[in-house]
Design a protein around this motif. Structure first.
Motif, short mmCIF file in Angstrom:
data_model
loop_
_atom_site.label_atom_id
_atom_site.label_comp_id
_atom_site.label_asym_id
_atom_site.label_seq_id
_atom_site.Cartn_x
_atom_site.Cartn_y
_atom_site.Cartn_z
N THR A 81 -6.64 -3.82 6.60
CA THR A 81 -6.28 -5.06 6.32
C THR A 81 -6.66 -5.60 5.19
O THR A 81 -5.84 -6.13 4.18
N MET A 82 -8.05 -5.18 4.54
CA MET A 82 -8.50 -5.79 3.18
C MET A 82 -7.69 -5.01 2.08
O MET A 82 -7.30 -5.81 1.06
N LEU A 83 -7.35 -3.76 2.33
CA LEU A 83 -6.56 -2.90 1.42
C LEU A 83 -5.34 -3.41 1.23
O LEU A 83 -4.67 -3.74 0.08
N THR A 84 -4.63 -3.83 2.35
CA THR A 84 -3.05 -4.25 2.29
C THR A 84 -2.95 -5.61 1.77
O THR A 84 -1.94 -5.86 0.89
N ALA A 88 -1.10 -7.03 -1.32
CA ALA A 88 0.05 -7.54 -1.09
C ALA A 88 -0.21 -8.85 -1.98
O ALA A 88 0.93 -9.08 -2.39
N TYR A 89 -1.21 -9.57 -2.14
CA TYR A 89 -1.37 -10.68 -2.68
C TYR A 89 -0.61 -10.62 -4.29
O TYR A 89 0.01 -11.60 -4.76
N TYR A 155 -6.88 14.70 7.69
CA TYR A 155 -7.30 14.87 9.06
C TYR A 155 -8.89 14.22 9.04
O TYR A 155 -9.95 14.60 9.77
N ASN A 156 -8.98 12.90 8.64
CA ASN A 156 -10.10 12.08 8.81
C ASN A 156 -9.91 10.52 8.79
O ASN A 156 -8.61 10.39 8.72
N GLN A 157 -10.76 9.95 8.62
CA GLN A 157 -10.74 8.33 8.60
C GLN A 157 -9.92 8.06 7.19
O GLN A 157 -9.27 7.02 7.15
N PHE A 158 -10.14 8.55 6.32
CA PHE A 158 -9.74 8.32 5.01
C PHE A 158 -8.29 8.64 4.88
O PHE A 158 -7.29 7.60 4.66
N ALA A 159 -7.69 9.69 5.66
CA ALA A 159 -6.04 9.79 5.90
C ALA A 159 -5.56 8.65 6.80
O ALA A 159 -4.49 8.25 6.34
N VAL A 160 -6.25 8.14 7.72
CA VAL A 160 -5.73 7.35 8.78
C VAL A 160 -5.58 5.85 7.92
O VAL A 160 -4.67 5.35 8.01
N THR A 161 -6.73 5.71 6.95
CA THR A 161 -6.57 4.47 6.39
C THR A 161 -5.54 4.45 5.37
O THR A 161 -4.94 3.17 5.14
N ILE A 162 -5.27 5.41 4.78
CA ILE A 162 -4.24 5.57 3.71
C ILE A 162 -2.80 5.31 4.32
O ILE A 162 -1.95 4.64 3.89
N TRP A 168 1.99 -0.57 6.60
CA TRP A 168 1.88 -2.08 6.90
C TRP A 168 2.12 -2.89 5.73
O TRP A 168 1.82 -4.27 5.98
N LEU A 169 1.85 -2.39 4.58
CA LEU A 169 2.09 -3.22 3.39
C LEU A 169 3.15 -4.03 3.35
O LEU A 169 2.93 -5.42 2.94
N PRO A 170 4.38 -3.80 3.48
CA PRO A 170 5.55 -4.61 3.52
C PRO A 170 5.16 -5.94 4.19
O PRO A 170 5.73 -6.81 4.07
#
Length: 292
Positions: A81-84, A88-89, A155-162, A168-170
């Motif tokens: 959420t913070m990243l997107t 986005a802003y 195959y870790n949390q980094f990949a899921v986050t990216i 969800w960015l749009p």
């Protein structure tokens, strides 16, 4: 006569909301009620025991595995959420305040292009990009920057986050852009005439007036991502699984729907609590800005 008109308006209003209300009850309230009732039952393979018990909720909140998955899901969702929203802003600001009016429709069109492809296809493309022999590792090895493939990008949390951030960015850009379009430009012109710098105009006018869009974007991204199970399953690996994956296991493989229901409701309570605190803090911020 006035009373008859009010009664007529009331009947018309009830007739207009009756169908959406029934639709909401059928597709939202009823499934939640069934889930809530099931969470207080137990299951022995295919047999449901409807004896009331809170053992499922106790298991959901005391078992280290479930607690770890819950906290991991919350952490990943907050980071996504913070990243997107952080990306986005500026994009929405450029589209609203910098881009020419005759190009805004084109920019909105470009933002929606990812929706043209399947969500699953985008996830598989990220597997190709971040994989052990994927685009990133292949490019870095071809340039001589690394000798062996990087194993921490897939195959870790980094990949899921990216992957979730890209997906969800749009959804974060569009609500912020819509709210920014409603900002009265005369306020900015008045502040400029009174000697405010661009940063002061942004902090005092643009940012507070655009916060409803930021709140909407935050909730739109945060709430669904914590319940996503497709992305962690495909790109997360054992270290990137989230609570939704465990809920799926309980309903399907483990034949323990009551525990799955308890986990789902626990996640719902957690998401609602975090979202409520965020909205409350945002209202306090807007009040303080208004007072200033």
């Amino acid at each position: 006569m006035k009373s008859l008109q009010m009664d007529s308006d009331a009947r018309r209003g009830l007739s207009q909301i009756s169908l959406p209300f029934a639709f909401s009850i059928l597709l939202l309230a009823a499934p939640l009620a069934i889930l809530l009732a099931m969470s207080f039952w137990t299951q022995d393979f295919l047999t449901l025991d409807r004896t009331f018990t809170v053992a499922n909720f106790k298991e959901a909140w005391t078992n280290p595995i479930y607690r770890t998955l819950m906290l991991r899901s919350l952490k990943i969702s907050i980071i996504v959420t913070m990243l997107t929203v952080g990306l986005a802003y500026p994009a929405a600001y450029y589209m609203s305040f910098v881009a020419p009016n005759n190009r805004k429709a084109l920019l909105v069109f470009l933002i929606t292009i990812p929706f043209w492809t399947s969500y699953l296809m985008r996830i598989f493309l990220w597997k190709v990009i971040l994989g052990f022999n994927g685009v990133v590792n292949g490019s870095l090895m071809g340039l001589g920057i690394i000798d062996t493939p990087l194993d921490w990008i897939s195959y870790n949390q980094f990949a899921v986050t990216i992957t979730l951030s890209h997906a969800w960015l749009p959804f974060a850009v569009l609500p912020i852009f819509v709210v920014m379009e409603k900002v009265n430009r005369s306020y900015l012109e008045a502040a400029q005439d009174l000697g405010d710098t661009p940063f002061q105009r942004f902090r005092r006018i643009t940012l507070p007036l655009s916060m409803p869009g930021v709140v909407a974007a935050t909730l739109i991204v945060f709430i669904p991502t914590i319940g996503d199970y497709v992305t962690p399953k495909l790109v997360g690996g054992p270290g990137g699984l989230m609570i939704a994956n465990m809920i799926e296991v309980q309903f399907k493989n483990a034949n323990n729907a009551p525990l799955g229901a308890a986990l789902a409701l626990s996640a719902l309570v957690l998401v609602s609590s975090v979202a409520g605190i965020y909205v409350w803090l945002n209202r306090r911020y807007l009040k303080s800005e208004g007072a200033a």
